[in-house]
Scaffold this motif. Structure first.
Motif, PDB file in Angstrom:
ATOM      1  N   GLN A   1      14.404  10.414  -1.880  1.00  0.00           N
ATOM      2  CA  GLN A   1      13.801  11.014  -0.694  1.00  0.00           C
ATOM      3  C   GLN A   1      12.357  10.557  -0.523  1.00  0.00           C
ATOM      4  OE1 GLN A   1      14.340  15.223  -1.190  1.00  0.00           O
ATOM      5  NE2 GLN A   1      16.566  15.109  -1.075  1.00  0.00           N
ATOM      6  N   LYS A   2      11.647  10.465  -1.639  1.00  0.00           N
ATOM      7  CA  LYS A   2      10.255  10.021  -1.589  1.00  0.00           C
ATOM      8  C   LYS A   2      10.159   8.585  -1.083  1.00  0.00           C
ATOM      9  CE  LYS A   2       8.124   9.720  -5.565  1.00  0.00           C
ATOM     10  NZ  LYS A   2       7.417  10.109  -6.809  1.00  0.00           N
ATOM     11  N   MET A   3      11.125   7.748  -1.487  1.00  0.00           N
ATOM     12  CA  MET A   3      11.130   6.368  -1.021  1.00  0.00           C
ATOM     13  C   MET A   3      11.479   6.304   0.469  1.00  0.00           C
ATOM     14  SD  MET A   3      10.485   3.246  -1.886  1.00  0.00           S
ATOM     15  CE  MET A   3      10.572   3.164  -3.683  1.00  0.00           C
ATOM     16  N   MET A   4      12.396   7.152   0.911  1.00  0.00           N
ATOM     17  CA  MET A   4      12.712   7.194   2.339  1.00  0.00           C
ATOM     18  C   MET A   4      11.467   7.527   3.150  1.00  0.00           C
ATOM     19  SD  MET A   4      15.569   9.416   4.403  1.00  0.00           S
ATOM     20  CE  MET A   4      16.934   8.297   4.046  1.00  0.00           C
ATOM     21  N   LEU A   5      10.702   8.474   2.674  1.00  0.00           N
ATOM     22  CA  LEU A   5       9.451   8.844   3.333  1.00  0.00           C
ATOM     23  C   LEU A   5       8.488   7.656   3.369  1.00  0.00           C
ATOM     24  CD1 LEU A   5       7.552  11.096   4.452  1.00  0.00           C
ATOM     25  CD2 LEU A   5       6.855  11.497   2.095  1.00  0.00           C
ATOM     26  N   ALA A   6       8.361   6.947   2.248  1.00  0.00           N
ATOM     27  CA  ALA A   6       7.474   5.782   2.191  1.00  0.00           C
ATOM     28  C   ALA A   6       7.912   4.714   3.181  1.00  0.00           C
ATOM     29  CB  ALA A   6       7.452   5.209   0.774  1.00  0.00           C
ATOM     30  N   TYR A   7       9.214   4.542   3.344  1.00  0.00           N
ATOM     31  CA  TYR A   7       9.720   3.550   4.290  1.00  0.00           C
ATOM     32  C   TYR A   7       9.385   3.928   5.730  1.00  0.00           C
ATOM     33  CZ  TYR A   7      12.335   0.529   1.104  1.00  0.00           C
ATOM     34  OH  TYR A   7      12.677  -0.388   0.144  1.00  0.00           O
ATOM     35  N   LEU A   8       9.559   5.205   6.063  1.00  0.00           N
ATOM     36  CA  LEU A   8       9.241   5.642   7.421  1.00  0.00           C
ATOM     37  C   LEU A   8       7.757   5.459   7.715  1.00  0.00           C
ATOM     38  CD1 LEU A   8      11.473   8.825   7.640  1.00  0.00           C
ATOM     39  CD2 LEU A   8      11.851   6.628   8.752  1.00  0.00           C
ATOM     40  N   ARG A   9       6.909   5.755   6.736  1.00  0.00           N
ATOM     41  CA  ARG A   9       5.473   5.517   6.914  1.00  0.00           C
ATOM     42  C   ARG A   9       5.182   4.035   7.087  1.00  0.00           C
ATOM     43  NH1 ARG A   9       3.834   9.696   2.138  1.00  0.00           N
ATOM     44  NH2 ARG A   9       3.167  11.452   3.426  1.00  0.00           N
ATOM     45  N   THR A  10       5.856   3.219   6.287  1.00  0.00           N
ATOM     46  CA  THR A  10       5.648   1.775   6.362  1.00  0.00           C
ATOM     47  C   THR A  10       5.988   1.246   7.745  1.00  0.00           C
ATOM     48  OG1 THR A  10       6.115   1.483   3.994  1.00  0.00           O
ATOM     49  CG2 THR A  10       6.364  -0.452   5.416  1.00  0.00           C
ATOM     50  N   PHE A  11       7.151   1.620   8.260  1.00  0.00           N
ATOM     51  CA  PHE A  11       7.570   1.106   9.558  1.00  0.00           C
ATOM     52  C   PHE A  11       6.692   1.631  10.682  1.00  0.00           C
ATOM     53  CE2 PHE A  11      11.745   0.837   7.207  1.00  0.00           C
ATOM     54  CZ  PHE A  11      11.646  -0.533   7.001  1.00  0.00           C
ATOM     55  N   GLN A  12       6.202   2.861  10.535  1.00  0.00           N
ATOM     56  CA  GLN A  12       5.275   3.368  11.540  1.00  0.00           C
ATOM     57  C   GLN A  12       4.013   2.520  11.575  1.00  0.00           C
ATOM     58  OE1 GLN A  12       2.648   6.603  10.845  1.00  0.00           O
ATOM     59  NE2 GLN A  12       3.234   7.655  12.719  1.00  0.00           N
ATOM     60  N   ARG A  13       3.474   2.198  10.410  1.00  0.00           N
ATOM     61  CA  ARG A  13       2.264   1.377  10.358  1.00  0.00           C
ATOM     62  C   ARG A  13       2.508  -0.027  10.898  1.00  0.00           C
ATOM     63  NH1 ARG A  13      -0.637   1.417   4.697  1.00  0.00           N
ATOM     64  NH2 ARG A  13      -2.018   0.083   5.942  1.00  0.00           N
TER      65      ARG A  13
ATOM     66  N   GLU B   1       0.825  -1.208   0.000  1.00  0.00           N
ATOM     67  CA  GLU B   1       0.000   0.000   0.000  1.00  0.00           C
ATOM     68  C   GLU B   1       0.862   1.262   0.000  1.00  0.00           C
ATOM     69  OE1 GLU B   1      -2.505  -0.508   3.378  1.00  0.00           O
ATOM     70  OE2 GLU B   1      -3.694  -2.117   2.463  1.00  0.00           O
ATOM     71  N   GLU B   2       1.963   1.252   0.728  1.00  0.00           N
ATOM     72  CA  GLU B   2       2.820   2.436   0.778  1.00  0.00           C
ATOM     73  C   GLU B   2       3.635   2.604  -0.508  1.00  0.00           C
ATOM     74  OE1 GLU B   2       2.673   4.861   2.879  1.00  0.00           O
ATOM     75  OE2 GLU B   2       1.138   3.848   4.062  1.00  0.00           O
ATOM     76  N   GLN B   3       3.967   1.499  -1.179  1.00  0.00           N
ATOM     77  CA  GLN B   3       4.618   1.602  -2.483  1.00  0.00           C
ATOM     78  C   GLN B   3       3.641   2.148  -3.532  1.00  0.00           C
ATOM     79  OE1 GLN B   3       8.223   0.646  -3.226  1.00  0.00           O
ATOM     80  NE2 GLN B   3       7.882   1.328  -1.111  1.00  0.00           N
ATOM     81  N   ASP B   4       2.417   1.672  -3.490  1.00  0.00           N
ATOM     82  CA  ASP B   4       1.392   2.178  -4.416  1.00  0.00           C
ATOM     83  C   ASP B   4       1.149   3.667  -4.192  1.00  0.00           C
ATOM     84  OD1 ASP B   4       1.121  -0.374  -5.423  1.00  0.00           O
ATOM     85  OD2 ASP B   4      -0.736  -0.815  -4.346  1.00  0.00           O
ATOM     86  N   ARG B   5       1.210   4.078  -2.942  1.00  0.00           N
ATOM     87  CA  ARG B   5       0.926   5.471  -2.574  1.00  0.00           C
ATOM     88  C   ARG B   5       1.885   6.451  -3.241  1.00  0.00           C
ATOM     89  NH1 ARG B   5       0.397   7.482   3.737  1.00  0.00           N
ATOM     90  NH2 ARG B   5       0.163   9.714   3.333  1.00  0.00           N
ATOM     91  N   ILE B   6       3.133   6.037  -3.502  1.00  0.00           N
ATOM     92  CA  ILE B   6       4.103   6.939  -4.131  1.00  0.00           C
ATOM     93  C   ILE B   6       4.251   6.649  -5.627  1.00  0.00           C
ATOM     94  CG2 ILE B   6       5.374   7.354  -2.007  1.00  0.00           C
ATOM     95  CD1 ILE B   6       7.513   5.373  -3.054  1.00  0.00           C
ATOM     96  N   GLY B   7       3.308   5.905  -6.191  1.00  0.00           N
ATOM     97  CA  GLY B   7       3.314   5.695  -7.631  1.00  0.00           C
ATOM     98  C   GLY B   7       4.037   4.458  -8.105  1.00  0.00           C
ATOM     99  N   GLY B   8       4.353   3.544  -7.192  1.00  0.00           N
ATOM    100  CA  GLY B   8       5.000   2.305  -7.600  1.00  0.00           C
ATOM    101  C   GLY B   8       4.069   1.424  -8.407  1.00  0.00           C
ATOM    102  N   GLN B   9       4.629   0.752  -9.414  1.00  0.00           N
ATOM    103  CA  GLN B   9       3.872  -0.180 -10.244  1.00  0.00           C
ATOM    104  C   GLN B   9       4.362  -1.591  -9.932  1.00  0.00           C
ATOM    105  OE1 GLN B   9       3.524   1.526 -14.499  1.00  0.00           O
ATOM    106  NE2 GLN B   9       5.340   2.508 -13.635  1.00  0.00           N
ATOM    107  N   GLU B  10       3.438  -2.440  -9.490  1.00  0.00           N
ATOM    108  CA  GLU B  10       3.849  -3.775  -9.066  1.00  0.00           C
ATOM    109  C   GLU B  10       4.019  -4.705 -10.258  1.00  0.00           C
ATOM    110  OE1 GLU B  10       2.837  -7.184  -5.703  1.00  0.00           O
ATOM    111  OE2 GLU B  10       1.358  -5.621  -6.128  1.00  0.00           O
ATOM    112  N   VAL B  11       5.139  -5.410 -10.270  1.00  0.00           N
ATOM    113  CA  VAL B  11       5.419  -6.440 -11.268  1.00  0.00           C
ATOM    114  C   VAL B  11       5.808  -7.706 -10.503  1.00  0.00           C
ATOM    115  CG1 VAL B  11       6.176  -4.786 -13.018  1.00  0.00           C
ATOM    116  CG2 VAL B  11       7.864  -5.775 -11.454  1.00  0.00           C
ATOM    117  N   LEU B  12       5.988  -8.786 -11.215  1.00  0.00           N
ATOM    118  CA  LEU B  12       6.463 -10.021 -10.607  1.00  0.00           C
ATOM    119  C   LEU B  12       7.458 -10.663 -11.553  1.00  0.00           C
ATOM    120  CD1 LEU B  12       6.213 -11.884  -8.150  1.00  0.00           C
ATOM    121  CD2 LEU B  12       4.485 -13.186  -9.415  1.00  0.00           C
ATOM    122  N   MET B  13       8.722 -10.634 -11.145  1.00  0.00           N
ATOM    123  CA  MET B  13       9.793 -11.174 -11.972  1.00  0.00           C
ATOM    124  C   MET B  13      10.137 -12.594 -11.539  1.00  0.00           C
ATOM    125  SD  MET B  13      12.226  -7.776 -12.359  1.00  0.00           S
ATOM    126  CE  MET B  13      11.868  -7.074 -10.740  1.00  0.00           C
ATOM    127  N   PRO B  14      10.724 -13.391 -12.423  1.00  0.00           N
ATOM    128  CA  PRO B  14      11.043 -14.783 -12.084  1.00  0.00           C
ATOM    129  C   PRO B  14      12.086 -14.878 -10.972  1.00  0.00           C
ATOM    130  CG  PRO B  14      11.183 -14.402 -14.460  1.00  0.00           C
ATOM    131  CD  PRO B  14      11.063 -13.069 -13.816  1.00  0.00           C
TER     132      PRO B  14
END
Length: 441
Positions: free
Chosen positions: A175-187, A59-72
């Motif tokens: 920086q945006k990813m650092m912010l997403a990580y801090l939000r993730t760990f808080q949750r 959810e936090e990756q999606d929040r900053i515009g991440g596009q989910e893929v699945l690699m082998p």
């Protein structure tokens, strides 16, 4: 879920191979079972926690515009030879051949594969920036796997990869990813301090590890105590604009925090002695900026505004999802067992029936369970009260609802908060109202 119908294989004794709290408690609470050195089967309770952590990360990756893929999980060695890392990575990489004698590897990370994919689908600067992520199993052949899921050979990881048109834009993404990580760990209910770190085999010249302080951590850490005193996680949540993010990042990095690999004794001497803190920590996330290291070595370019090709700037960003299960336990347990944060607990509530043969208790438990079945594990076993209490504390459900013959007559139950031990007697109607309104804290 009714406990009498589930597979929750708790252990009374601690297995000899378990050296740290998280390993002991994960085995004793029936979350995992080892199948071979550093490789585990995730049982129902452990898998629930794993999936909840993964969903918050997603959810936090999606929040900053991440596009989910699945690699082998299996990658062609040709890609790694192209980047120059195939021979340089070391024996942690599991190298194999298929029946046609083609060299393959079980992916420890995915910079080469995502760069190749990017080159196939993105051709112009107009399509930048791009941010891809996946949640996938990885393998690193640790020479001495230990500490359970904290340092196993197979592990679940979120890895993300960014592509930007310039250094300035790439730094904003970092920086945006650092912010997403801090939000993730808080949750997730943990405090993780970003620390300047070594880039290792990933490469690059900008890197931060996210460290949960714990005496069993594998890294030595040095940090300014202000990083503990200030509520960095809440600051991150409140940060919205790019200007606020830039100020937050500058202020954060102004305070000294580094792992032992990047410890600078001269900079450390400038931190007032009363604010110097040393200890050990558990790495739960790592972010890197490495510029054109992979796009250039693999010949992946896009067309610029003037029509000339250029190599995009890249970064990669990892969170150890399976490792977080162990790290959360290391940060949140007592002598009786795990204390799960509400957001990641396998079940938010355990319903304990102490009147196994009492009709009023049985009826009241069925009523409560019918209303709370999505949140609740119902311990309906024909066991002694002491066994049920011990298992509830061991597994660490945030809330315990205790039903006994005396309370059932009055239509009341005992509600216990696992983290504080606080208990209260409450009517069933008020109990159900509090859970349904999601006001329990």
């Amino acid at each position: 879920m009714r406990l009498s119908q589930s597979v929750i294989a708790t252990l009374k004794e601690t297995p000899a191979e378990a050296q740290i709290a998280s390993h002991r408690l994960m085995l004793r609470s029936g979350m995992v079972r080892q199948t071979s050195s550093g490789i585990y089967t995730w049982l129902p309770l452990g898998l629930k926690v794993l999936r909840k952590i993964a969903q918050i990360v997603r959810e936090e990756q999606d929040r900053i515009g991440g596009q989910e893929v699945l690699m082998p999980t299996l990658q062609s060695a040709d890609l790694w030879k192209q980047s120059g890392r195939y021979d340089a990575y070391g024996p942690e990489m599991l190298r194999i051949q298929d029946r046609h004698k083609r060299d393959l590897l079980y992916g420890p990370t995915n910079e080469e594969m995502i760069t190749d994919l990017f080159g196939q689908v993105v051709k112009s600067y107009k399509e930048l920036p791009q941010l891809f992520y996946q949640i996938q199993w990885k393998f690193r052949d640790e020479i001495r796997p230990r500490f359970g899921v904290m340092r196993g050979r197979e592990f679940l990881m979120k890895d993300a990869y960014s592509f930007d048109a310039s250094y300035g834009e790439a730094r904003k993404t970092y920086q945006k990813m650092m912010l997403a990580y801090l939000r993730t760990f808080q949750r997730l209910g943990v405090r993780a301090i970003p620390m300047v770190a070594d880039t290792g085999p990933i490469g690059g010249d900008l890197s931060h590890e996210f460290i949960i302080l714990a005496p069993t951590g594998e890294s030595g850490v040095f940090y300014d105590s202000l990083l503990e005193e200030k509520d960095w996680l809440q600051t991150a949540v409140d940060t919205t604009s790019s200007q606020d993010l830039h100020r937050f990042f500058d202020e954060l990095t102004h305070h000294y925090a580094a792992t032992d690999e990047k410890h600078d004794t001269q900079a450390w001497s400038l931190v007032p002695a009363e604010r110097q803190r040393e200890g050990r920590g558990i790495e739960v996330g790592h972010i890197f900026y490495f510029g054109q290291k992979y796009t250039q070595s693999m010949g992946v370019s896009v067309n610029g505004a003037d029509g000339a090709p250029f190599f995009p700037e890249m970064g990669s960003y990892g969170i150890g999802i399976s490792r977080l299960v162990g790290a959360i336990i290391e940060a949140s347990h007592d002598e009786n067992g795990i204390i799960w944060p509400d957001e990641v607990a396998p079940y938010k509530v355990v319903l304990l029936n102490l009147g196994n043969k009492d009709e009023a208790s049985l009826a009241l438990c069925e009523k409560i369970y019918a209303h709370l079945s999505e949140l609740c594990l119902y311990d309906d076993r024909n066991e002694r009260a002491g066994v049920k209490f011990a298992d509830a504390d061991l597994i660490g459900y945030p809330w315990q609802i205790v039903v006994g013959p005396k309370g059932a007559v009055k239509n009341t139950v005992e509600l216990k908060r696992r983290s504080t031990g606080q208990k209260e007697e409450i009517s069933v109607e008020n109990l159900l109202a509090r859970f349904s309104s999601n006001t329990l804290k």
